[in-house]
Design a protein around this motif. Sequence first.
Motif, mmCIF file in Angstrom:
data_model
loop_
_atom_site.group_PDB
_atom_site.id
_atom_site.type_symbol
_atom_site.label_atom_id
_atom_site.label_comp_id
_atom_site.label_asym_id
_atom_site.label_seq_id
_atom_site.Cartn_x
_atom_site.Cartn_y
_atom_site.Cartn_z
ATOM 1 N N SER A 1 0.861 -1.191 0.000
ATOM 2 C CA SER A 1 0.000 0.000 0.000
ATOM 3 C C SER A 1 0.889 1.230 0.000
ATOM 4 N N VAL A 2 0.305 2.398 -0.267
ATOM 5 C CA VAL A 2 1.081 3.635 -0.299
ATOM 6 C C VAL A 2 1.521 4.060 1.091
ATOM 7 N N MET A 3 1.032 3.385 2.137
ATOM 8 C CA MET A 3 1.435 3.684 3.511
ATOM 9 C C MET A 3 2.630 2.846 3.967
ATOM 10 N N THR A 4 3.089 1.925 3.139
ATOM 11 C CA THR A 4 4.068 0.930 3.564
ATOM 12 C C THR A 4 5.470 1.305 3.104
ATOM 13 N N GLY A 5 6.399 1.362 4.080
ATOM 14 C CA GLY A 5 7.793 1.628 3.760
ATOM 15 C C GLY A 5 8.575 0.359 3.504
ATOM 16 N N GLY A 6 9.883 0.532 3.300
ATOM 17 C CA GLY A 6 10.739 -0.615 3.038
ATOM 18 C C GLY A 6 11.265 -1.239 4.309
ATOM 19 N N ILE A 7 12.238 -0.572 4.966
ATOM 20 C CA ILE A 7 12.870 -1.065 6.185
ATOM 21 C C ILE A 7 12.802 0.050 7.226
ATOM 22 N N GLY A 8 12.377 -0.281 8.455
ATOM 23 C CA GLY A 8 12.294 0.719 9.503
ATOM 24 C C GLY A 8 12.873 0.230 10.817
ATOM 25 N N PHE A 9 13.625 1.104 11.487
ATOM 26 C CA PHE A 9 14.131 0.837 12.837
ATOM 27 C C PHE A 9 13.704 1.990 13.732
ATOM 28 N N LEU A 10 12.940 1.683 14.767
ATOM 29 C CA LEU A 10 12.506 2.670 15.754
ATOM 30 C C LEU A 10 12.798 2.095 17.138
ATOM 31 N N PRO A 11 14.059 2.053 17.541
ATOM 32 C CA PRO A 11 14.434 1.302 18.747
ATOM 33 C C PRO A 11 14.322 2.109 20.037
ATOM 34 N N LEU A 12 13.904 1.419 21.093
ATOM 35 C CA LEU A 12 14.069 1.898 22.458
ATOM 36 C C LEU A 12 15.127 0.998 23.084
#
Length: 604
Positions: free
Chosen positions: A237-248
């Motif tokens: 979908s147009v909302m979907t990215g490739g690779i994401g890192f959002l670390p805590l």
Amino acid sequence: MRKTLLSLFLFSFLLQSKANFVTPGTGVTLTLTDLVSLSGGIVTFNGTDYIINDTVEIRKTDILNIAQNANVRFAPNTFLWVRGGATLIVNPPTGVTFTAQDPATGFLGMRIDTSNNTSLKKLTFEYAVSCRLSDSHIRIDDCTFRYNNNSSSTSFGNGAIALFRSSPMITNSRFIDNKRAAIQGGANIFNAPKMIGCTFRGNGTAAQNVPQINLGATSAGNDTVKILNCQIIDAGSVMTGGIGFLPLGNTYAVISNNLIRGNRYGVFLNGGANVNALVSYNVIDGNNIEGNSNTGGSGISLSGGSASSKQNTIITGNIFKNNLWGITIVGSGATLTGPQPNFGNLNNADTTDDGKNYFIGNTNNTTPGISVYNNSSDPIMAQNNYWGVGDATGVEATIFHKTDNATLGLITYNTYIPSPIQLLNFTAALTQSQTSLLNWSTSAELFSSSFEVQSSIDAITFNTIGTVAAAGNSNTVRSYTYEDASPNWQNGSVFYRLRMVDALGRFEYSQVVEVKLPPLNGFKLYPTEIPASRKVTAEFNSPAAQQVQFRFYSATGQFLGQYNATAVQGRNRAEVTVPAIGARGYVYVRVLGQGIETTVPLRN
């Protein structure tokens, strides 16, 4: 963290209460057929498919070994639980499918807990909520995960593979058209999957704001996520990215030699000094499917950080092509402090951060032609990159930084155009059968595409005679070979060179090497005994381009037949067909042409 562990405990208790068939936990090895005989109707076989009517739990040291091809169909709200040191081995000749009895309703999927010996090979896993791994470091190879996340509930798992303190090795597998992420791990949960040679395509069909690969922290130490030689393409979908890192927590990641194309964005890294990433030698192309430069479209987007906490992110050797932006750097707060990545620093001894990125055709309607946008107050090193142009004015026009807005940091760059291939050597030699054998090696390749082998009889006019595929990206010595089976020996020498082409169509030529035939004295016809193929080879010099006659006679002078060969001026090498001869003995070949007259015996 306490809340997360408590939730996991409650969820585990609820799942345990549902397990309607439990293996004995005594170290037994079971097959699907054994489950049918032991489960009291929970597992049945209808002649073609194994039917799972309620949850099946493989317990403690037991092993479920599926070594035959099979279709396994699960009822709604059921799952396979590999629990507490149990092992699942799937390794069929062709394939095993775990699927739903009713694809519209689906099933929960599979849960693997504290299992390091589980191995999944040639498994198709579909129409489930998730394959959930908890404290498990398993091997997954040549598997397909598709049409999963089949429920709006995420309590069982929020990804085709959902990770909890797990580091699976995933190779040569396919993740296709899953509703949410293909691989998912919590922001504060330590996971370090290795994904090598996999395809991620069409994931995120539920149109949620998640990437196809969605990860957080990797470990309390320095375990590393690796995404290598994969394709992350054509988001669902147009909302979907490739690779994401959002670390805590700390993240260690290597993202190398991938094709990242057709997503909302390519790679997203959020954080400060907790982010330790190498993004190298990827093709990051056309990540613009949302079409909104305010909310996406970056090849790589970096955010987070503070004045005292900068990312340890190196970006090197990538091709950024046809994105809305090549790289965006997002600062925050009143002072716009940000992550401060490094994508080209020649002022230190470290050679892993020497730039070598390509920026080609990245543009959007808001800031047309901007490849790198530094929306932070930090200075950025960006030396040794190719910006699509070769002059300083043209490069400056592709970068948005301090010269465009005094509150922003300065990007330090130059106009270097990197060479695609570092050729180490190139040689050519004559073989015993008078072919030319070419050998060459490279010490480094940057998005190399191919080697075109070219030959010439005069070292002036060259023609392509063959093509050899290049490595693409390499920092080690690579060796190549090519044999010219039919050299043109007209002048007694053949000259060769390589046309070395990169992924952007740029090319360079190698040096020219020569292969010489030994001097030719007189006329040669060999072998001297006629072979079963009745073909012999003639070598001779001709003073002009002409037809040369080969007339065959018996020992008594009887004419047996004739073969005509087309000769060029200079040195010739022709294959001559000998007519059929009944009697054994000698045959005499009379060779006639302008400036050529000789008789040669052949033994039949």
